[in-house]
Design an enzyme around this catalytic site. Structure first.
Site, PDB file in Angstrom:
ATOM      1  N   LEU A   1       0.822 -35.011 -44.304  1.00  0.00           N
ATOM      2  CA  LEU A   1      -0.633 -35.157 -44.191  1.00  0.00           C
ATOM      3  C   LEU A   1      -1.222 -36.082 -45.245  1.00  0.00           C
ATOM      4  O   LEU A   1      -0.670 -36.256 -46.327  1.00  0.00           O
ATOM      5  CB  LEU A   1      -1.282 -33.772 -44.291  1.00  0.00           C
ATOM      6  CG  LEU A   1      -0.777 -32.762 -43.260  1.00  0.00           C
ATOM      7  CD1 LEU A   1      -1.473 -31.416 -43.453  1.00  0.00           C
ATOM      8  CD2 LEU A   1      -0.987 -33.253 -41.835  1.00  0.00           C
TER       9      LEU A   1
ATOM     10  N   SER B   1       0.802 -41.683 -41.836  1.00  0.00           N
ATOM     11  CA  SER B   1       2.038 -41.131 -42.417  1.00  0.00           C
ATOM     12  C   SER B   1       3.091 -42.228 -42.519  1.00  0.00           C
ATOM     13  O   SER B   1       3.925 -42.225 -43.419  1.00  0.00           O
ATOM     14  CB  SER B   1       2.573 -39.999 -41.540  1.00  0.00           C
ATOM     15  OG  SER B   1       1.553 -39.061 -41.288  1.00  0.00           O
TER      16      SER B   1
ATOM     17  N   HIS C   1      -5.962 -36.901 -41.902  1.00  0.00           N
ATOM     18  CA  HIS C   1      -5.790 -35.573 -41.296  1.00  0.00           C
ATOM     19  C   HIS C   1      -6.804 -34.579 -41.874  1.00  0.00           C
ATOM     20  O   HIS C   1      -7.414 -33.792 -41.155  1.00  0.00           O
ATOM     21  CB  HIS C   1      -4.387 -35.013 -41.581  1.00  0.00           C
ATOM     22  CG  HIS C   1      -3.259 -35.819 -41.032  1.00  0.00           C
ATOM     23  ND1 HIS C   1      -2.421 -36.561 -41.827  1.00  0.00           N
ATOM     24  CD2 HIS C   1      -2.811 -35.989 -39.760  1.00  0.00           C
ATOM     25  CE1 HIS C   1      -1.496 -37.136 -41.074  1.00  0.00           C
ATOM     26  NE2 HIS C   1      -1.717 -36.820 -39.816  1.00  0.00           N
TER      27      HIS C   1
ATOM     28  N   ASP D   1      -6.198 -43.456 -33.481  1.00  0.00           N
ATOM     29  CA  ASP D   1      -5.354 -43.469 -32.284  1.00  0.00           C
ATOM     30  C   ASP D   1      -6.268 -43.433 -31.057  1.00  0.00           C
ATOM     31  O   ASP D   1      -6.292 -42.469 -30.302  1.00  0.00           O
ATOM     32  CB  ASP D   1      -4.401 -42.274 -32.313  1.00  0.00           C
ATOM     33  CG  ASP D   1      -3.481 -42.332 -33.517  1.00  0.00           C
ATOM     34  OD1 ASP D   1      -2.536 -43.113 -33.498  1.00  0.00           O
ATOM     35  OD2 ASP D   1      -3.744 -41.608 -34.507  1.00  0.00           O
TER      36      ASP D   1
ATOM     37  N   GLY E   1       2.238 -33.670 -39.273  1.00  0.00           N
ATOM     38  CA  GLY E   1       2.544 -33.396 -40.676  1.00  0.00           C
ATOM     39  C   GLY E   1       2.573 -34.647 -41.542  1.00  0.00           C
ATOM     40  O   GLY E   1       2.126 -35.713 -41.141  1.00  0.00           O
TER      41      GLY E   1
ATOM     42  N   GLN F   1       7.528 -37.890 -27.666  1.00  0.00           N
ATOM     43  CA  GLN F   1       6.622 -39.044 -27.699  1.00  0.00           C
ATOM     44  C   GLN F   1       7.224 -40.235 -28.438  1.00  0.00           C
ATOM     45  O   GLN F   1       6.577 -41.255 -28.602  1.00  0.00           O
ATOM     46  CB  GLN F   1       5.259 -38.654 -28.283  1.00  0.00           C
ATOM     47  CG  GLN F   1       5.257 -38.362 -29.759  1.00  0.00           C
ATOM     48  CD  GLN F   1       3.921 -37.811 -30.217  1.00  0.00           C
ATOM     49  OE1 GLN F   1       3.520 -36.704 -29.827  1.00  0.00           O
ATOM     50  NE2 GLN F   1       3.195 -38.562 -31.025  1.00  0.00           N
TER      51      GLN F   1
END
Ligand code: AMP
Length: 278
Positions: free
Chosen positions: A30, A183, A34, A147, A28, A58
């Site tokens: 966003l 984010s 994204h 990532d 989220g 995580q």
């Protein structure tokens, strides 16, 4: 666009979907990064499913789980605009029921770089992604190159467990000055935001050296490190020049290589990478 919060309702809805499903898992808050994944999923699949779940497992004990930015109404507007069919927003209790004890651990590729600096991070990632894949049963799932180690971990898991889907990797979307969208950029104050461009600057420096013919990974790492150290607000976690598949640190660069780094700007830890390739 449908919004579903419970696994039972999600399963019911999923059974009624007959065409191909493209899936974008997110935490989220966003941004365009994204949305680029959602737009590609939209082009390639009959139905687009997005999940929003800030996955507690995580995050390390001293990390930002509790304060991770959230704005569901804004996220929903953006997802609708990008052509999402179904948004799944489960609660923590829904994903991790009382007594939860099953974990997915991807050895090897999970252990260096991010894995070394964030113990348990990829165990949390692999477990939530496996659970979401089980629920959503997508034909394709979309992940960001930003990532990159996460992508390698998930690809390994999908291959090892024979999960019947394709992993699609999308390029890193950046701000005008090169800062990779994240984010976590929302944590940066104006001075830190300016300083944060040093991550991209150092990657571009690495790329420039490589393009000029430098093949000593040590020299490239060292020049990138010096550049970052020139920024008083920056504190390096790692600067890596590694094999693009195994993430093993390189001495001499033979073919292509992955330049990646993690740097704290003030309290905010940012990551970025670039592939050194012709
Ligand atoms: P997150 O919400 O941070 O878990 O990210 C959800 C997905 O969006 C992951 O696959 C990320 O790699 C991807 N993503 C995050 N930032 C970017 C970006 N700047 N460009 C492209 N993809 C991104």
């Amino acid at each position: 666009m449908k919004l579903i919060e419970s696994i039972v309702d999600f399963r019911k809805q999923r059974r009624s979907i007959k065409g191909t499903v493209g899936f974008v898992p997110t935490m989220g808050y966003l941004h365009e990064g994204h949305l680029s994944l959602v737009r590609l999923a939209r082009q390639e699949s009959a139905d687009v499913i997005v999940s929003i779940f800030v996955n507690p497992t995580q995050f390390g004990p001293r990390e930002d789980n509790a304060i991770y930015p959230r704005d569901i109404p804004r996220d929903l507007d953006m997802l609708e605009e990008a052509g999402t069919d179904l948004v799944f927003i489960p609660s923590e209790a829904e994903i991790y029921p009382e007594g939860f004890s099953t974990w997915v651990e991807v050895k090897g590729i999970s252990e260096c770089l991010e894995g070394a600096h964030r113990p348990g991070h990829f165990r949390g990632v692999a477990t939530i992604v496996a659970k979401l894949f089980n629920l959503v049963q997508p034909d394709r799932a979309y992940f960001g190159q930003k990532d990159v180690q996460q992508v390698l971990v998930i690809k390994r898991m999908v291959t090892d467990l024979g999960m019947p889907l394709e992993i699609v990797v999308c390029p890193t979307i950046r701000e005008q000055d090169g800062l990779a969208m994240s984010s976590r950029n929302s944590y940066l104050n104006p001075r830190e935001r300016k300083a944060a461009v040093v991550l991209h600057d150092s990657l571009i420096l690495g790329q420039k050296l490589w393009r000029e013919g430098e093949r000593s990974a040590k020299s490239i790492r060292s020049e990138m490190t010096t550049l970052i150290q020139g920024e008083p607000l920056a504190k390096i976690d790692y600067v890596s020049i590694a094999d693009t598949e195994t993430l093993a640190e390189l001495d001499d660069i033979k073919g292509e290589a992955l330049a990646s780094l993690a740097v704290k700007i003030g309290k905010t830890r940012l990551i970025d990478n670039i592939v050194l390739i012709r």
